[in-house]
Design a protein around this motif. Structure first.
Motif, PDB file in Angstrom:
ATOM      1  N   SER A  99       8.876  -3.278  -4.616  1.00 58.43           N
ATOM      2  CA  SER A  99       7.758  -4.116  -5.202  1.00 58.43           C
ATOM      3  C   SER A  99       6.675  -4.244  -4.588  1.00 58.43           C
ATOM      4  CB  SER A  99       8.485  -5.695  -5.829  1.00 58.43           C
ATOM      5  OG  SER A  99       9.418  -5.646  -6.636  1.00 58.43           O
ATOM      6  N   ILE A 100       6.641  -4.371  -3.199  1.00 57.07           N
ATOM      7  CA  ILE A 100       5.486  -4.459  -2.398  1.00 57.07           C
ATOM      8  C   ILE A 100       4.933  -3.226  -2.282  1.00 57.07           C
ATOM      9  CG2 ILE A 100       4.743  -4.856   0.060  1.00 57.07           C
ATOM     10  CD1 ILE A 100       6.916  -7.165  -0.058  1.00 57.07           C
ATOM     11  N   GLU A 101       5.732  -2.201  -2.092  1.00 54.22           N
ATOM     12  CA  GLU A 101       5.302  -0.835  -1.604  1.00 54.22           C
ATOM     13  C   GLU A 101       4.808  -0.379  -2.902  1.00 54.22           C
ATOM     14  OE1 GLU A 101       8.547   1.529   0.084  1.00 54.22           O
ATOM     15  OE2 GLU A 101       8.119   0.869   2.041  1.00 54.22           O
ATOM     16  N   ALA A 102       5.288  -0.661  -4.008  1.00 60.20           N
ATOM     17  CA  ALA A 102       4.601  -0.097  -5.171  1.00 60.20           C
ATOM     18  C   ALA A 102       3.427  -0.184  -5.584  1.00 60.20           C
ATOM     19  CB  ALA A 102       5.521  -0.569  -6.556  1.00 60.20           C
ATOM     20  N   MET A 103       2.661  -1.702  -4.892  1.00 63.01           N
ATOM     21  CA  MET A 103       1.527  -2.256  -5.030  1.00 63.01           C
ATOM     22  C   MET A 103       0.425  -1.255  -4.233  1.00 63.01           C
ATOM     23  SD  MET A 103       1.106  -4.747  -6.940  1.00 63.01           S
ATOM     24  CE  MET A 103      -0.525  -5.255  -6.331  1.00 63.01           C
ATOM     25  N   PHE A 104       0.944  -0.713  -3.166  1.00 64.60           N
ATOM     26  CA  PHE A 104      -0.173   0.071  -2.336  1.00 64.60           C
ATOM     27  C   PHE A 104      -0.002   1.398  -2.540  1.00 64.60           C
ATOM     28  CE2 PHE A 104       2.819   1.097   0.884  1.00 64.60           C
ATOM     29  CZ  PHE A 104       3.506  -0.038   1.212  1.00 64.60           C
ATOM     30  N   THR A 105       0.722   1.951  -3.510  1.00 69.08           N
ATOM     31  CA  THR A 105       0.855   3.479  -3.658  1.00 69.08           C
ATOM     32  C   THR A 105      -0.254   3.917  -4.534  1.00 69.08           C
ATOM     33  OG1 THR A 105       3.294   3.514  -4.172  1.00 69.08           O
ATOM     34  CG2 THR A 105       2.210   4.995  -5.036  1.00 69.08           C
ATOM     35  N   GLY A 106      -0.950   5.055  -3.647  1.00 70.51           N
ATOM     36  CA  GLY A 106      -2.107   5.760  -4.146  1.00 70.51           C
ATOM     37  C   GLY A 106      -3.478   4.809  -4.038  1.00 70.51           C
ATOM     38  N   ILE A 107      -3.377   3.861  -2.978  1.00 71.21           N
ATOM     39  CA  ILE A 107      -4.571   3.199  -2.744  1.00 71.21           C
ATOM     40  C   ILE A 107      -4.771   3.165  -1.362  1.00 71.21           C
ATOM     41  CG2 ILE A 107      -5.409   0.663  -2.715  1.00 71.21           C
ATOM     42  CD1 ILE A 107      -3.632  -0.142  -5.137  1.00 71.21           C
ATOM     43  N   GLY A 108      -6.042   3.294  -1.007  1.00 69.70           N
ATOM     44  CA  GLY A 108      -6.431   3.109   0.627  1.00 69.70           C
ATOM     45  C   GLY A 108      -6.363   4.756   1.067  1.00 69.70           C
ATOM     46  N   SER A 109      -6.557   4.807   2.101  1.00 75.93           N
ATOM     47  CA  SER A 109      -6.541   6.276   2.976  1.00 75.93           C
ATOM     48  C   SER A 109      -4.825   6.438   3.407  1.00 75.93           C
ATOM     49  CB  SER A 109      -7.374   6.326   4.250  1.00 75.93           C
ATOM     50  OG  SER A 109      -6.891   5.349   5.154  1.00 75.93           O
ATOM     51  N   LYS A 110      -4.612   7.557   3.971  1.00 74.66           N
ATOM     52  CA  LYS A 110      -3.292   7.741   4.335  1.00 74.66           C
ATOM     53  C   LYS A 110      -3.020   6.959   5.572  1.00 74.66           C
ATOM     54  CE  LYS A 110      -2.583  12.404   2.653  1.00 74.66           C
ATOM     55  NZ  LYS A 110      -2.598  13.961   2.999  1.00 74.66           N
ATOM     56  N   ALA A 111      -4.067   6.599   6.623  1.00 83.60           N
ATOM     57  CA  ALA A 111      -3.798   6.022   7.782  1.00 83.60           C
ATOM     58  C   ALA A 111      -3.515   4.482   7.262  1.00 83.60           C
ATOM     59  CB  ALA A 111      -5.186   5.840   8.419  1.00 83.60           C
ATOM     60  N   GLN A 112      -4.161   3.777   6.142  1.00 87.77           N
ATOM     61  CA  GLN A 112      -4.038   2.683   5.761  1.00 87.77           C
ATOM     62  C   GLN A 112      -2.600   2.361   5.214  1.00 87.77           C
ATOM     63  OE1 GLN A 112      -7.625   2.286   3.197  1.00 87.77           O
ATOM     64  NE2 GLN A 112      -8.425   0.699   4.357  1.00 87.77           N
TER      65      GLN A 112
END
Length: 253
Positions: A99-112
C-alpha cells in the motif's frame, strides 16, 4: 444489548484462550521442501531430511522403526504448522508495504524513489528477519504465540503508521515540487490512486485488523497443535537423549 453480549462471548473466549497459551518456539525453524533445520544463533544444530533422516550436530542418528515413525509425525506437524504462522505475519507486512509503495510509483525522480524504497527496506528488515517466506521455504524465529500476537497488534501497526506518514509526506512534497517547477522528473500513471495519509493508514489498519482477527480465531487451535508437538518431541527426546539440548517446542514459564 443481550444479543450483543451473546455475540461477544465467542471472541472473549478466543482472547482468553490466547492469553492462557504459553507455548513457545525455543529455536529458529527453517522449513524447506526436502528438509527441516533447527537453528540456534543462525547455525544448524538439528536437521531432518525427507522427514525420516535425523542429523544432530552434523552426525547421522541411527533410528529404529519406532523412532522413524515418531520423527515423521513430528516433521509433518512442523510442516503443517510453521508455514501457516509465518504466512499470517508476512501477509500483514506485505499488505502494509504494498500500500505504501503504491503511493510513490511514478512520482519523483529515480533517486527519490530509491531513497523511499531504502527507507521501507530498513524499516522492515527487523520484522522480516523474524518471519521469512521465500517460495517453498519458511523461517520462524524463536518466539511464543503471545509474541506473534503482540507483533501484529503492538509492533507492526504503529510502525507501518509512522512509515506511511513519513513516506507519503515525502511523496506529496515531491509532487508539489514537480508541479511547481516542471513535470519532467515524474510521471503520473493513469491508474494512480491519490490518497491522503489518513486514507492510506486506515486502509493498512483495516488489513492488519483482519490478520489479527485471523490469528485470534486460530489461536486455540495453534496452541493445541504446539502442545501436541511438544508431546511428540518429548517422546523423541526420551528415545534420543541427544535431542534434549534442543527443546524446539516448549511451555514458556
Amino acid at each position: 444489548m443481550k444479543r450483543f453480549l451473546l455475540l461477544s462471548l465467542p471472541l472473549l473466549a478466543l482472547s482468553l484462550q490466547a492469553a492462557e497459551c504459553n507455548m513457545a518456539f525455543g529455536h529458529g525453524i527453517l522449513i524447506a521442501p526436502d528438509h527441516i533445520r533447527i537453528l540456534q544463533n543462525n547455525r544448524t544444530h538439528v536437521q531432518i531430511n525427507a522427514d525420516k533422516q535425523l542429523f544432530i550436530r552434523g552426525e547421522w542418528a541411527t533410528l529404529t522403526e519406532e523412532d522413524t515413525a515418531l520423527l515423521h509425525q513430528y516433521s509433518q506437524g512442523l510442516r503443517k504448522f510453521v508455514p501457516e504462522i509465518v504466512s499470517i505475519a508476512v501477509d500483514g507486512v506485505e499488505l502494509g508495504l504494498s500500500s505504501i509503495e503504491a503511493m510513490f510509483t511514478g512520482i519523483g525522480s529515480k533517486a527519490q524513489q530509491a531513497e523511499w524504497r531504502e527507507l521501507v527496506r530498513e524499516t522492515t528488515f527487523q520484522w522480516m528477519s523474524r518471519f521469512v517466506r521465500t517460495n517453498e521455504h519458511f523461517y520462524l524465529a524463536p518466539q511464543s504465540l503471545n509474541e506473534l500476537d503482540y507483533f501484529l497488534h503492538g509492533e507492526l501497526k504503529p510502525q507501518l503508521d509512522n512509515l506511511a506518514r513519513h513516506t507519503v509526506g515525502a511523496v506529496w512534497g515531491a509532487l508539489r515540487d514537480a508541479l511547481r517547477h516542471s513535470d519532467s522528473n515524474f510521471e503520473r500513471s493513469d491508474n494512480q490512486e491519490w490518497q491522503s495519509v489518513g486514507q492510506l493508514v486506515d486502509r493498512i489498519n483495516l488489513g492488519l485488523d483482519a490478520k489479527a482477527v485471523e490469528l485470534e480465531e486460530k489461536s486455540a487451535l495453534f496452541c493445541q497443535r504446539m502442545q501436541e508437538l511438544d508431546k511428540i518431541e518429548l517422546q523423541l527426546q526420551q528415545r534420543l537423549p541427544a535431542l534434549v539440548a534442543y527443546d524446539v517446542v516448549a511451555e514458556k514459564n
